[in-house]
Design a protein around this motif. Structure first.
Motif, PDB file in Angstrom:
ATOM      1  N   ILE A  16       0.773  -1.199   0.067  1.00 18.68           N
ATOM      2  CA  ILE A  16      -0.123   0.157   0.081  1.00 18.68           C
ATOM      3  C   ILE A  16       0.834   1.203  -0.100  1.00 18.68           C
ATOM      4  O   ILE A  16       1.684   1.697   0.962  1.00 18.68           O
ATOM      5  CB  ILE A  16      -0.972  -0.106   1.168  1.00 18.68           C
ATOM      6  N   HIS A  17       1.060   1.843  -1.021  1.00 14.81           N
ATOM      7  CA  HIS A  17       1.661   3.165  -1.463  1.00 14.81           C
ATOM      8  C   HIS A  17       0.867   4.275  -1.810  1.00 14.81           C
ATOM      9  O   HIS A  17      -0.197   4.241  -2.545  1.00 14.81           O
ATOM     10  CB  HIS A  17       2.844   2.933  -2.224  1.00 14.81           C
ATOM     11  N   GLY A  18       1.391   5.510  -1.322  1.00 16.48           N
ATOM     12  CA  GLY A  18       0.648   6.771  -1.860  1.00 16.48           C
ATOM     13  C   GLY A  18       1.258   7.050  -3.041  1.00 16.48           C
ATOM     14  O   GLY A  18       2.522   6.779  -3.378  1.00 16.48           O
ATOM     15  N   PRO A  19       0.760   8.102  -3.736  1.00 19.48           N
ATOM     16  CA  PRO A  19       1.398   8.630  -4.889  1.00 19.48           C
ATOM     17  C   PRO A  19       2.788   9.333  -4.607  1.00 19.48           C
ATOM     18  O   PRO A  19       2.973   9.923  -3.611  1.00 19.48           O
ATOM     19  CB  PRO A  19       0.338   9.771  -5.474  1.00 19.48           C
ATOM     20  N   LYS A  20       3.734   9.292  -5.528  1.00 15.64           N
ATOM     21  CA  LYS A  20       4.924  10.152  -5.448  1.00 15.64           C
ATOM     22  C   LYS A  20       4.928  11.374  -6.229  1.00 15.64           C
ATOM     23  O   LYS A  20       4.442  11.647  -6.999  1.00 15.64           O
ATOM     24  CB  LYS A  20       5.983   9.097  -5.786  1.00 15.64           C
ATOM     25  N   GLU A  21       5.578  12.148  -5.626  1.00 15.39           N
ATOM     26  CA  GLU A  21       5.487  13.810  -6.028  1.00 15.39           C
ATOM     27  C   GLU A  21       5.812  13.601  -7.642  1.00 15.39           C
ATOM     28  O   GLU A  21       5.162  14.628  -8.288  1.00 15.39           O
ATOM     29  CB  GLU A  21       6.534  14.533  -5.539  1.00 15.39           C
ATOM     30  N   SER A  22       6.655  12.894  -8.092  1.00 17.18           N
ATOM     31  CA  SER A  22       7.191  12.932  -9.590  1.00 17.18           C
ATOM     32  C   SER A  22       6.298  12.063 -10.490  1.00 17.18           C
ATOM     33  O   SER A  22       6.505  12.148 -11.594  1.00 17.18           O
ATOM     34  CB  SER A  22       8.359  12.754  -9.845  1.00 17.18           C
ATOM     35  N   VAL A  23       4.995  11.418  -9.867  1.00 16.84           N
ATOM     36  CA  VAL A  23       4.427  10.217 -10.645  1.00 16.84           C
ATOM     37  C   VAL A  23       3.233  10.535 -10.806  1.00 16.84           C
ATOM     38  O   VAL A  23       2.717  10.839  -9.561  1.00 16.84           O
ATOM     39  CB  VAL A  23       4.931   9.229 -10.141  1.00 16.84           C
ATOM     40  N   PRO A  24       2.541  10.908 -11.811  1.00 19.07           N
ATOM     41  CA  PRO A  24       0.891  11.166 -12.038  1.00 19.07           C
ATOM     42  C   PRO A  24       0.275   9.976 -11.264  1.00 19.07           C
ATOM     43  O   PRO A  24       0.719   8.894 -11.208  1.00 19.07           O
ATOM     44  CB  PRO A  24       0.476  11.102 -13.445  1.00 19.07           C
ATOM     45  N   THR A  25      -0.965  10.409 -10.671  1.00 17.39           N
ATOM     46  CA  THR A  25      -1.691   9.505 -10.154  1.00 17.39           C
ATOM     47  C   THR A  25      -2.552   8.339 -10.840  1.00 17.39           C
ATOM     48  O   THR A  25      -2.717   7.210 -10.465  1.00 17.39           O
ATOM     49  CB  THR A  25      -2.428  10.065  -8.922  1.00 17.39           C
ATOM     50  N   GLY A  26      -3.105   9.024 -12.037  1.00 16.84           N
ATOM     51  CA  GLY A  26      -3.628   8.025 -12.963  1.00 16.84           C
ATOM     52  C   GLY A  26      -5.315   7.969 -12.472  1.00 16.84           C
ATOM     53  O   GLY A  26      -6.094   7.312 -12.808  1.00 16.84           O
ATOM     54  N   SER A  27      -5.549   8.716 -11.369  1.00 11.90           N
ATOM     55  CA  SER A  27      -6.878   8.865 -10.908  1.00 11.90           C
ATOM     56  C   SER A  27      -7.135  10.354 -10.538  1.00 11.90           C
ATOM     57  O   SER A  27      -6.119  11.262 -10.194  1.00 11.90           O
ATOM     58  CB  SER A  27      -7.121   7.836  -9.880  1.00 11.90           C
ATOM     59  N   CYS A  28      -8.570  10.782 -10.349  1.00 13.30           N
ATOM     60  CA  CYS A  28      -8.874  11.975  -9.912  1.00 13.30           C
ATOM     61  C   CYS A  28     -10.324  11.943  -9.067  1.00 13.30           C
ATOM     62  O   CYS A  28     -11.021  10.994  -9.429  1.00 13.30           O
ATOM     63  CB  CYS A  28      -9.116  12.671 -11.149  1.00 13.30           C
ATOM     64  N   VAL A  29     -10.189  12.727  -8.090  1.00 20.36           N
ATOM     65  CA  VAL A  29     -11.583  12.731  -7.382  1.00 20.36           C
ATOM     66  C   VAL A  29     -12.303  13.921  -7.793  1.00 20.36           C
ATOM     67  O   VAL A  29     -11.584  15.132  -7.998  1.00 20.36           O
ATOM     68  CB  VAL A  29     -11.322  12.696  -5.686  1.00 20.36           C
TER      69      VAL A  29
END
Length: 146
Positions: free
Chosen positions: A65-78
């Motif tokens: 279980i990892h959170g998003p990293k600053e330099s990597v886009p999340t691939g999702s949006c709320v």
């Protein structure tokens, strides 16, 4: 047939305690409850965003279980529907969000903006400005690419 009753976005972060404080300040979320380990790591929290629930936890790398990293886009949006997108954008930016798309009227009948929260999650805020049929939406969408 098995019926889906609800869908809950589940945000994983590097600092759930700070994320909960941010979501409360930026979007007016209300914390329902949290489960905290003796060492302070948050295993699960539920936040109410109007009638919707969003779940939040700290990272648990030992369980993948990892959170998003600053330099990597999340691939999702709320996507939050709000009464006044411009006011909510100002509130979220004042709380520490980064504005990535200024509020603007969109072809699909919303005034919308995009933000990145300090934890790497993307948020779209939208306010209804007009009723648009799916056919008209498609026509406007096609026109954008003509």
């Amino acid at each position: 047939m098995n019926t889906i009753r609800e869908v809950f976005p589940y945000l994983r972060t590097r600092d759930a305690k700070a994320a909960i404080a941010f979501y409360t300040k930026a979007f007016g979320a209300v914390e329902d409850f949290r489960l905290t380990e003796p060492g302070g790591r948050i295993g699960h929290a539920e936040l109410e965003f109007g009638d919707a629930t969003i779940m939040v936890s700290d990272e648990y790398p030992e369980y993948g279980i990892h959170g998003p990293k600053e330099s990597v886009p999340t691939g999702s949006c709320v996507h939050l529907h709000v009464d006044d997108v411009d006011a909510m954008v100002k509130q979220a930016v004042a709380a520490g969000a980064t504005l990535t798309m200024e509020p603007q009227d969109q072809f699909y009948g919303e005034r919308a903006a995009k933000l990145l929260d300090p934890f790497g999650h993307e948020w779209m805020l939208g306010s209804h400005i007009e009723d648009v049929s799916p056919e008209e939406m498609q026509r406007r969408f096609d026109k954008m690419f003509a």
